[in-house]
Design a protein around this motif. Structure first.
Motif, PDB file in Angstrom:
ATOM      1  N   VAL A 442       0.860  -1.185   0.000  1.00 24.93           N
ATOM      2  CA  VAL A 442       0.000   0.000   0.000  1.00 24.93           C
ATOM      3  C   VAL A 442       0.894   1.232   0.000  1.00 24.93           C
ATOM      4  O   VAL A 442       1.762   1.374   0.873  1.00 24.93           O
ATOM      5  CB  VAL A 442      -0.927   0.019   1.230  1.00 24.93           C
ATOM      6  CG1 VAL A 442      -1.838   1.252   1.184  1.00 24.93           C
ATOM      7  CG2 VAL A 442      -1.763  -1.243   1.300  1.00 24.93           C
ATOM      8  N   VAL A 443       0.678   2.112  -0.978  1.00 24.08           N
ATOM      9  CA  VAL A 443       1.523   3.297  -1.131  1.00 24.08           C
ATOM     10  C   VAL A 443       0.652   4.549  -1.097  1.00 24.08           C
ATOM     11  O   VAL A 443      -0.392   4.603  -1.764  1.00 24.08           O
ATOM     12  CB  VAL A 443       2.298   3.253  -2.468  1.00 24.08           C
ATOM     13  CG1 VAL A 443       3.261   4.436  -2.554  1.00 24.08           C
ATOM     14  CG2 VAL A 443       3.037   1.939  -2.627  1.00 24.08           C
ATOM     15  N   LYS A 444       1.068   5.536  -0.323  1.00 17.06           N
ATOM     16  CA  LYS A 444       0.386   6.828  -0.385  1.00 17.06           C
ATOM     17  C   LYS A 444       0.833   7.527  -1.658  1.00 17.06           C
ATOM     18  O   LYS A 444       2.016   7.854  -1.811  1.00 17.06           O
ATOM     19  CB  LYS A 444       0.703   7.680   0.836  1.00 17.06           C
ATOM     20  CG  LYS A 444      -0.077   8.997   0.837  1.00 17.06           C
ATOM     21  CD  LYS A 444       0.048   9.755   2.152  1.00 17.06           C
ATOM     22  CE  LYS A 444      -0.885  10.974   2.122  1.00 17.06           C
ATOM     23  NZ  LYS A 444      -0.853  11.732   3.387  1.00 17.06           N
ATOM     24  N   THR A 445      -0.118   7.752  -2.588  1.00 18.43           N
ATOM     25  CA  THR A 445       0.234   8.311  -3.887  1.00 18.43           C
ATOM     26  C   THR A 445      -0.327   9.718  -4.098  1.00 18.43           C
ATOM     27  O   THR A 445      -0.111  10.310  -5.146  1.00 18.43           O
ATOM     28  CB  THR A 445      -0.255   7.380  -5.007  1.00 18.43           C
ATOM     29  OG1 THR A 445      -1.631   7.031  -4.781  1.00 18.43           O
ATOM     30  CG2 THR A 445       0.568   6.102  -5.053  1.00 18.43           C
ATOM     31  N   SER A 446      -1.078  10.215  -3.120  1.00 16.46           N
ATOM     32  CA  SER A 446      -1.572  11.589  -3.170  1.00 16.46           C
ATOM     33  C   SER A 446      -1.968  11.979  -1.758  1.00 16.46           C
ATOM     34  O   SER A 446      -1.952  11.158  -0.842  1.00 16.46           O
ATOM     35  CB  SER A 446      -2.776  11.701  -4.120  1.00 16.46           C
ATOM     36  OG  SER A 446      -3.237  13.046  -4.173  1.00 16.46           O
TER      37      SER A 446
END
Length: 549
Positions: A442-446
């Protein structure tokens, strides 16, 4: 007013079909022939002539009796249908009770089987250790025998401790399943009581109808109230309401499951799967010397790494003992941290100064449990960013990524080598990264968006909500449930939402608390035992989940 003929003054009346010939007018002694609709009263011809001329509307008493009997008879099919539906509820309640019990029993069996295997493994370990000790002792005879006996004694003591730990964990899990089972039993018993109450009400209605049908006077006087009461009771959709409750009980019971796995090299197991209710169980004061506390991550089940944003000092707060210890004196800005095993912690950092070469060093560091530096790990540098986020996956590998870049590196902690480079398509890392037990990331992309990607870089889910501005996401490592903390501007509180790894928001606002510093970064962390740890700026807040119906 209608009454019986007085004794000695009986009037011979012509028998009339369906009419009680002993029913007469109290005032005139005349048979009751008519019914005044205007005044709701049964009358004789004399009463009608004297007191009930127009605008009174008069009906023939036999028509009134016939009509009211017919009205009562019309309710019989509905009563019978309700009785049939109530009969089916008995079977459904028992079925759901049995089904829910089976689900709970299955979880208990799984817990027992798992811990039986673990106890067997520990006991096998004891056998192996004793055998090895015996083989060594045989070589040295007397002196070795003395040492052997001491070693066996220590070994037995160690194994007893390990066995006790396992038994305690098993007992805790079985206690949790028992508590859940008691909640289910209480709810189904309440439904059984509700069913019995409705059944008794219907029985009383039938008894009342039978009684008032025996005399015309009683029928005429009491039928309207009985009809109204019957309509009220029959209008309650008991079957639908109880069936809906039974479906929810069964659904919630089937959600309950036993989850287990390793986090930071340690084994954890618990009862989970349900949404539940989160309760604040402990508040841990953060010392005032930590002017602006920022949670960086749990480095064990009970230890939270906290950084003072004013002077960069790093502290560890023990949630159990509520003691806080300074472990690093300034000079480092930690972005994230996680345990690799019981001896080593990895930290992602923002490096001070300018980096000009193609390697990014001093942004991933391994520490021992005394927070002494073991070594730094270097990754490729792309762009000007000098901020790196890290986590540890279920295989003990470090995953690390540079802020504002698309590459995520999988690093073998045994030799610090990059074993895989995952490249996101069209997106960049904008914050924390979290490894799921499935292997996905899970990546924070915004600022309000999180993307789930596979190890090949394929996008599997996009999780987004306009309310998640300045949010942080942390993952429950055993269930892969996401907990997203953010500032709820409408309610003026720090709030946490529960989201599945597929991007489905399962529950909003499961945890809410005020924050002393509204400009602070909103975050929460999830312990391996499934507890949520938040921070309101002055205290760490520990929340636990309970099963509810």
């Amino acid at each position: 007013m209608a009454a019986r003929f007085p004794e000695g003054n009986q009037v011979q009346l012509r028998p009339r079909k369906g009419h009680d010939m002993t029913w007469s007018c109290d005032k005139h002694g005349e048979p009751i022939k008519l019914y005044c609709v205007q005044h709701n009263i049964s009358i004789c011809h004399v009463c009608a002539t004297k007191n009930h001329q127009k605008p009174c509307k008069l009906d023939d008493i036999e028509d009134v009796i016939f009509q009211r009997r017919e009205n009562l008879d019309d309710k019989k099919p509905k009563i019978e249908e309700t009785k049939k539906q109530l009969k089916t509820l008995v079977s459904k309640i028992d079925t759901v009770k049995t089904s829910a019990s089976r689900s709970i029993d299955a979880v208990e069996d799984q817990v027992k089987m798992t811990f039986e295997d673990k106890l067997k493994s520990v006991r096998d370990k004891k056998v192996r250790m004793v055998q090895e000790i015996n083989e060594e002792a045989d070589k040295e005879i007397r002196m070795i025998n003395e040492r052997r006996n001491k070693q066996i004694e220590d070994c037995n003591s160690e194994i007893e401790k390990e066995e006790q730990i396992i038994k305690d964990k098993e007992a805790k899990l079985l206690s949790d399943t028992k508590t859940i089972g008691e909640v289910v039993t209480k709810k189904t018993n309440n439904l059984s009581c509700k069913y019995q109450h409705v059944k008794n009400t219907i029985k009383n209605i039938e008894s009342t109808i039978t009684r008032i049908n025996q005399h015309d006077e009683t029928l005429v006087n009491e039928a309207p109230q009985v009809l109204a009461s019957t309509e009220d009771n029959l209008s309650l959709n008991v079957h639908q309401n109880v069936s809906g409750c039974l479906h929810r009980i069964q659904s919630e019971a089937e959600r309950v499951k036993f989850v287990e796995g390793k986090v930071g090299g340690e084994y954890y197991g618990r009862i989970d799967g349900y949404i539940g209710k989160w309760e604040l169980v402990k508040s841990i004061n953060i010392p005032s010397v930590v002017n602006d506390p920022r949670m960086r991550g749990l480095v064990s089940e009970d230890e939270m790494c906290v950084q003072n944003a004013i002077n960069d000092d790093v502290y560890v707060t023990n949630i159990n003992t509520q003691l806080t210890e300074k472990v690093i004196v300034g000079g480092v800005w930690i972005t994230s941290c996680a345990p690799i095993d019981s001896n080593v912690i990895v930290c992602g950092k923002e490096r001070y100064g300018v980096c000009t070469d193609d390697r990014l060093d001093r942004c991933i560091t391994l520490y021992d449990r005394q927070w002494k530096v073991i070594r730094d790990i270097t990754i490729p540098r792309n762009g000007d960013g000098i901020t790196v986020y890290v986590d540890v996956d279920s295989n003990g590998m470090i995953i690390g990524a540079q802020f504002d870049q698309s590459d995520i590196y999988v690093i073998n902690t045994a030799n610090d080598k990059i074993v895989n480079t995952i490249t996101m398509q069209g997106k960049k890392v904008r914050g924390v990264i979290q490894a799921l037990s499935s292997g996905d990331i899970v990546v924070k992309t915004s600022y309000d968006e999180y993307t789930v990607i596979s190890r090949s870089g394929k996008e599997k889910a996009v999780i987004q909500c306009d309310e998640w501005e300045c949010s942080q996401c942390h993952v429950d490592k055993l269930t892969d449930t996401l907990y997203i903390a953010y500032w709820d501007e409408a309610r003026n509180t720090n709030s946490v939402d529960q989201v599945s790894r597929d991007g489905i928001i399962q529950a909003r606002g499961i945890v809410d608390y005020a924050q002393s510093d509204p400009l602070s970064t909103f975050t929460c962390h999830v312990s391996p035992s499934g507890n949520i740890v938040g921070c309101d700026g002055d205290k760490l807040l520990l929340y636990k989940k309970t099963f509810i119906l």
